[in-house]
Scaffold this motif. Sequence first.
Motif, short mmCIF file in Angstrom:
data_model
loop_
_atom_site.label_atom_id
_atom_site.label_comp_id
_atom_site.label_asym_id
_atom_site.label_seq_id
_atom_site.Cartn_x
_atom_site.Cartn_y
_atom_site.Cartn_z
N THR A 10 0.85 -1.19 0.00
CA THR A 10 0.00 0.00 0.00
C THR A 10 0.89 1.23 0.00
OG1 THR A 10 -1.69 -1.20 1.23
CG2 THR A 10 -1.86 1.20 1.20
N GLU A 11 0.68 2.07 -1.01
CA GLU A 11 1.46 3.31 -1.11
C GLU A 11 0.78 4.42 -0.32
OE1 GLU A 11 1.95 4.16 -5.27
OE2 GLU A 11 3.03 2.31 -5.65
N PRO A 12 1.52 5.49 -0.03
CA PRO A 12 0.91 6.62 0.68
C PRO A 12 -0.25 7.21 -0.12
CG PRO A 12 3.30 6.83 0.64
CD PRO A 12 2.94 5.69 -0.26
N ASP A 13 -1.24 7.71 0.59
CA ASP A 13 -2.44 8.29 -0.01
C ASP A 13 -2.08 9.59 -0.73
OD1 ASP A 13 -4.87 9.35 -0.69
OD2 ASP A 13 -5.77 9.07 1.29
N PRO A 14 -2.24 9.62 -2.10
CA PRO A 14 -1.94 10.86 -2.82
C PRO A 14 -3.13 11.82 -2.82
CG PRO A 14 -2.50 9.16 -4.38
CD PRO A 14 -2.55 8.52 -3.00
N GLY A 15 -4.20 11.47 -2.10
CA GLY A 15 -5.36 12.35 -2.02
C GLY A 15 -6.63 11.72 -2.54
N SER A 16 -6.53 10.59 -3.20
CA SER A 16 -7.74 9.93 -3.73
C SER A 16 -7.79 8.47 -3.32
CB SER A 16 -7.77 10.05 -5.26
OG SER A 16 -6.62 9.43 -5.81
N GLY A 17 -7.23 8.16 -2.17
CA GLY A 17 -7.19 6.78 -1.70
C GLY A 17 -5.80 6.21 -1.85
N SER A 18 -5.44 5.28 -1.01
CA SER A 18 -4.11 4.69 -1.04
C SER A 18 -4.00 3.63 -2.14
CB SER A 18 -3.79 4.06 0.31
OG SER A 18 -3.76 5.05 1.31
N PRO A 19 -3.08 3.81 -3.10
CA PRO A 19 -2.90 2.79 -4.14
C PRO A 19 -2.38 1.49 -3.54
CG PRO A 19 -1.83 4.87 -4.73
CD PRO A 19 -2.23 4.97 -3.30
N VAL A 20 -2.94 0.37 -3.99
CA VAL A 20 -2.54 -0.93 -3.47
C VAL A 20 -2.10 -1.83 -4.63
CG1 VAL A 20 -3.30 -3.01 -2.24
CG2 VAL A 20 -4.16 -0.76 -1.54
N TRP A 21 -0.93 -2.40 -4.50
CA TRP A 21 -0.42 -3.42 -5.43
C TRP A 21 -0.64 -4.77 -4.77
CZ3 TRP A 21 1.98 -2.29 -10.13
CH2 TRP A 21 2.22 -0.94 -10.38
N GLN A 22 -1.08 -5.77 -5.53
CA GLN A 22 -1.31 -7.10 -4.98
C GLN A 22 -0.50 -8.13 -5.76
OE1 GLN A 22 -5.58 -7.42 -5.29
NE2 GLN A 22 -5.86 -6.49 -3.27
N TYR A 23 -0.03 -9.16 -5.04
CA TYR A 23 0.82 -10.18 -5.64
C TYR A 23 0.28 -11.56 -5.30
CZ TYR A 23 3.71 -6.02 -5.62
OH TYR A 23 4.16 -4.74 -5.79
N ALA A 24 0.32 -12.47 -6.27
CA ALA A 24 -0.13 -13.85 -6.06
C ALA A 24 1.02 -14.80 -6.34
CB ALA A 24 -1.32 -14.17 -6.96
N TYR A 25 1.01 -15.94 -5.66
CA TYR A 25 2.09 -16.90 -5.76
C TYR A 25 1.54 -18.31 -5.90
CZ TYR A 25 4.75 -13.04 -3.80
OH TYR A 25 5.32 -11.81 -3.58
N SER A 26 2.38 -19.18 -6.45
CA SER A 26 2.10 -20.61 -6.47
C SER A 26 3.41 -21.32 -6.16
CB SER A 26 1.57 -21.03 -7.85
OG SER A 26 1.39 -22.42 -7.89
N SER A 32 1.38 -13.56 -10.42
CA SER A 32 0.70 -12.38 -10.95
C SER A 32 0.95 -11.17 -10.06
CB SER A 32 -0.81 -12.61 -11.09
OG SER A 32 -1.42 -12.68 -9.82
N GLU A 33 0.75 -10.02 -10.70
CA GLU A 33 0.86 -8.74 -10.01
C GLU A 33 -0.32 -7.90 -10.48
OE1 GLU A 33 4.59 -6.03 -9.90
OE2 GLU A 33 3.45 -5.44 -11.67
#
Length: 191
Positions: A10-26, A32-33
């Motif tokens: 989760t990145e810092p909130d730039p003013g319109s909500g905190s951007p979130v990157w998600q990662y999946a593993y096997s 995936s990203e």
Amino acid sequence: MTTGDLTSLTEPDPGSGSPVWQYAYSGGYMTSETDPMSGQTVFTLNSNHRLSATTLPGGASTSATSEQNYGYGGSQYQPADATPTSSVVPSTTDPNGNTSDYQTNQFAEPISETDPYGNVETIQRDSNGLPTVITLPPPATGDAEPVTDIYYDSTGDETYATGAAPTYGTYTYTADSFGQWATFTDTTGKE
């Protein structure tokens, strides 16, 4: 987190909500990203857990073949399996399904590209891997192939090129002590 793998950032909130990157593993390998705009990049691995393909958000994809130049574990009369560099042809596929193939040298530097229409661009390189001659496909049937010769100084900085790029002429430049362009002269002699 699962088995110590990073599953989100989760990145810092730039003013319109905190951007979130998600990662999946096997099996401990990232598969995936997902970016903050819900664009998903999918990684396909081969049986040795090496990247064999990537599908980008929007549908474009790339494929890769793992390269092995020497076989280990064989004998003089029955060498181990090896994939020669000339047999490894990576490719990319755009969202419209058009595929371009690439050929690399033994240092994984591109030496040719074949576009979806069969047009071939070749790149000759010197012993330092710098491109010295670039040959493009003819602009029209029956035309000559545009060729660009590129020249370098003793430190590997490009000094001038002749031929097809950038203007079917000659350009020259000099670099300052930081390697930045100090002067640039085009085919008409203008700086």
